[in-house]
Design a protein around this motif. Structure first.
Motif, PDB file in Angstrom:
ATOM      1  N   UNK A  61       0.829  -1.207   0.000  1.00 60.00           N
ATOM      2  CA  UNK A  61       0.000   0.000   0.000  1.00 60.00           C
ATOM      3  C   UNK A  61       0.863   1.258   0.000  1.00 60.00           C
ATOM      4  N   UNK A  62       0.255   2.355  -0.432  1.00 59.77           N
ATOM      5  CA  UNK A  62       0.950   3.626  -0.439  1.00 59.77           C
ATOM      6  C   UNK A  62       1.897   3.813  -1.611  1.00 59.77           C
ATOM      7  N   UNK A  63       1.777   2.965  -2.625  1.00 58.66           N
ATOM      8  CA  UNK A  63       2.672   3.026  -3.784  1.00 58.66           C
ATOM      9  C   UNK A  63       1.926   3.328  -5.087  1.00 58.66           C
ATOM     10  N   UNK A  64       0.653   3.718  -4.972  1.00 61.45           N
ATOM     11  CA  UNK A  64      -0.114   4.076  -6.160  1.00 61.45           C
ATOM     12  C   UNK A  64      -0.868   2.930  -6.810  1.00 61.45           C
ATOM     13  N   UNK A  65      -0.834   1.756  -6.212  1.00 64.74           N
ATOM     14  CA  UNK A  65      -1.523   0.606  -6.810  1.00 64.74           C
ATOM     15  C   UNK A  65      -3.039   0.784  -6.809  1.00 64.74           C
ATOM     16  N   UNK A  66      -3.584   1.301  -5.706  1.00 69.57           N
ATOM     17  CA  UNK A  66      -5.025   1.547  -5.645  1.00 69.57           C
ATOM     18  C   UNK A  66      -5.450   2.550  -6.706  1.00 69.57           C
ATOM     19  N   UNK A  67      -4.658   3.580  -6.892  1.00 70.88           N
ATOM     20  CA  UNK A  67      -4.958   4.574  -7.927  1.00 70.88           C
ATOM     21  C   UNK A  67      -4.935   3.936  -9.310  1.00 70.88           C
ATOM     22  N   UNK A  68      -3.960   3.088  -9.555  1.00 74.92           N
ATOM     23  CA  UNK A  68      -3.863   2.434 -10.865  1.00 74.92           C
ATOM     24  C   UNK A  68      -5.060   1.518 -11.114  1.00 74.92           C
ATOM     25  N   UNK A  69      -5.476   0.777 -10.089  1.00 72.84           N
ATOM     26  CA  UNK A  69      -6.643  -0.088 -10.228  1.00 72.84           C
ATOM     27  C   UNK A  69      -7.884   0.737 -10.555  1.00 72.84           C
ATOM     28  N   UNK A  70      -8.085   1.809  -9.783  1.00 78.45           N
ATOM     29  CA  UNK A  70      -9.275   2.633  -9.990  1.00 78.45           C
ATOM     30  C   UNK A  70      -9.237   3.363 -11.331  1.00 78.45           C
ATOM     31  N   UNK A  71      -8.078   3.821 -11.749  1.00 74.95           N
ATOM     32  CA  UNK A  71      -7.974   4.490 -13.047  1.00 74.95           C
ATOM     33  C   UNK A  71      -8.448   3.568 -14.171  1.00 74.95           C
ATOM     34  N   UNK A  72      -8.043   2.308 -14.103  1.00 70.46           N
ATOM     35  CA  UNK A  72      -8.450   1.339 -15.127  1.00 70.46           C
ATOM     36  C   UNK A  72      -9.962   1.115 -15.099  1.00 70.46           C
ATOM     37  N   UNK A  73     -10.531   0.970 -13.908  1.00 76.09           N
ATOM     38  CA  UNK A  73     -11.974   0.718 -13.814  1.00 76.09           C
ATOM     39  C   UNK A  73     -12.790   1.955 -14.128  1.00 76.09           C
ATOM     40  N   UNK A  74     -12.300   3.125 -13.760  1.00 73.87           N
ATOM     41  CA  UNK A  74     -13.028   4.358 -14.059  1.00 73.87           C
ATOM     42  C   UNK A  74     -13.133   4.590 -15.567  1.00 73.87           C
ATOM     43  N   UNK A  75     -12.128   4.188 -16.309  1.00 68.72           N
ATOM     44  CA  UNK A  75     -12.213   4.288 -17.772  1.00 68.72           C
ATOM     45  C   UNK A  75     -13.356   3.412 -18.277  1.00 68.72           C
ATOM     46  N   UNK A  76     -13.471   2.218 -17.746  1.00 69.05           N
ATOM     47  CA  UNK A  76     -14.552   1.311 -18.127  1.00 69.05           C
ATOM     48  C   UNK A  76     -15.899   1.936 -17.760  1.00 69.05           C
ATOM     49  N   UNK A  77     -16.012   2.451 -16.545  1.00 69.04           N
ATOM     50  CA  UNK A  77     -17.275   3.043 -16.090  1.00 69.04           C
ATOM     51  C   UNK A  77     -17.664   4.207 -16.992  1.00 69.04           C
ATOM     52  N   UNK A  78     -16.728   5.088 -17.268  1.00 67.13           N
ATOM     53  CA  UNK A  78     -17.036   6.273 -18.090  1.00 67.13           C
ATOM     54  C   UNK A  78     -17.438   5.902 -19.516  1.00 67.13           C
ATOM     55  N   UNK A  79     -16.865   4.839 -20.052  1.00 67.02           N
ATOM     56  CA  UNK A  79     -17.117   4.475 -21.443  1.00 67.02           C
ATOM     57  C   UNK A  79     -18.281   3.505 -21.634  1.00 67.02           C
ATOM     58  N   UNK A  80     -18.784   2.895 -20.556  1.00 69.15           N
ATOM     59  CA  UNK A  80     -19.779   1.838 -20.740  1.00 69.15           C
ATOM     60  C   UNK A  80     -21.041   1.973 -19.897  1.00 69.15           C
ATOM     61  N   UNK A  81     -21.076   2.898 -18.941  1.00 71.73           N
ATOM     62  CA  UNK A  81     -22.192   2.932 -18.004  1.00 71.73           C
ATOM     63  C   UNK A  81     -22.782   4.328 -17.863  1.00 71.73           C
ATOM     64  N   UNK A  82     -24.037   4.371 -17.379  1.00 73.01           N
ATOM     65  CA  UNK A  82     -24.709   5.639 -17.100  1.00 73.01           C
ATOM     66  C   UNK A  82     -24.111   6.340 -15.884  1.00 73.01           C
ATOM     67  N   UNK A  83     -23.563   5.561 -14.963  1.00 76.01           N
ATOM     68  CA  UNK A  83     -22.893   6.078 -13.771  1.00 76.01           C
ATOM     69  C   UNK A  83     -22.095   4.966 -13.143  1.00 76.01           C
TER      70      UNK A  83
END
Length: 179
Positions: free
Chosen positions: A89-111
């Protein structure tokens, strides 16, 4: 010097048994109150995975759900099972995981939506997730029921649907924790 890690995205159907088992074990290590139903909630969608030296150190998934808001059924990318091994933890892994999923959410879902533990709320808010201020509800086999215990813990990532963060939000039915 910290090494760069790459996030791999894969559908549940494309995860081999060893990877599924490693993800499940990781989440049971990360969350003291993890249940079999919580694990089931993380399946059936896309998984973001981070491996280091051949070991899974981070996992998050996004699954499709329907949320009711403003008289409409909205296609929601619901984030589940976000966890990073304690010693990484504390090395940016959580941010990297969320960045990948947020791209999916923004491109495929209403919210996008997720339920955040107290210790993670600041992390999600800093990424643009917004606290749902209205009442939460669940569509159950017995009808629509209030889920007041979830109020103050639900976050949404607006994409295409108009949202009133002070209005009601209703989730679809599932076993275990409804949100």
């Amino acid at each position: 010097m910290p090494r760069m890690t790459e996030v791999r995205i894969a559908h549940t159907a494309d995860l081999d048994t060893a990877t599924r088992n490693a993800a499940r074990s990781l989440l049971y290590d990360v969350f003291d109150d993890m249940t079999a139903e919580d694990w089931e909630h993380a399946l059936g969608g896309l998984h973001a995975l981070i491996h280091e030296d051949g070991e899974l150190i981070g996992h998050a998934s996004v699954v499709q759900r329907q949320l009711l808001h403003g008289g409409r059924a909205l296609r929601c990318g619901y984030v589940e099972g976000v966890g990073v091994r304690a010693d990484r933890r504390g090395r940016g892994h959580g941010q990297a995981l969320m960045e990948a999923l947020e791209r999916v959410v923004r491109d495929a879902y209403d919210l996008g939506a997720l339920g955040a533990a107290d210790e993670a709320a600041t992390f999600y808010a800093a990424r643009g997730w917004q606290l749902w201020r209205g009442h939460s509800w669940a569509l159950t086999p017995e009808g629509v029921h209030r889920t007041a215990d979830e109020d103050g813990f639900l976050y949404v990532l607006p994409t295409t649907a108009p949202l009133d963060l002070d209005a009601d939000l209703t989730c679809d039915w599932r076993n275990g924790d409804l949100w």
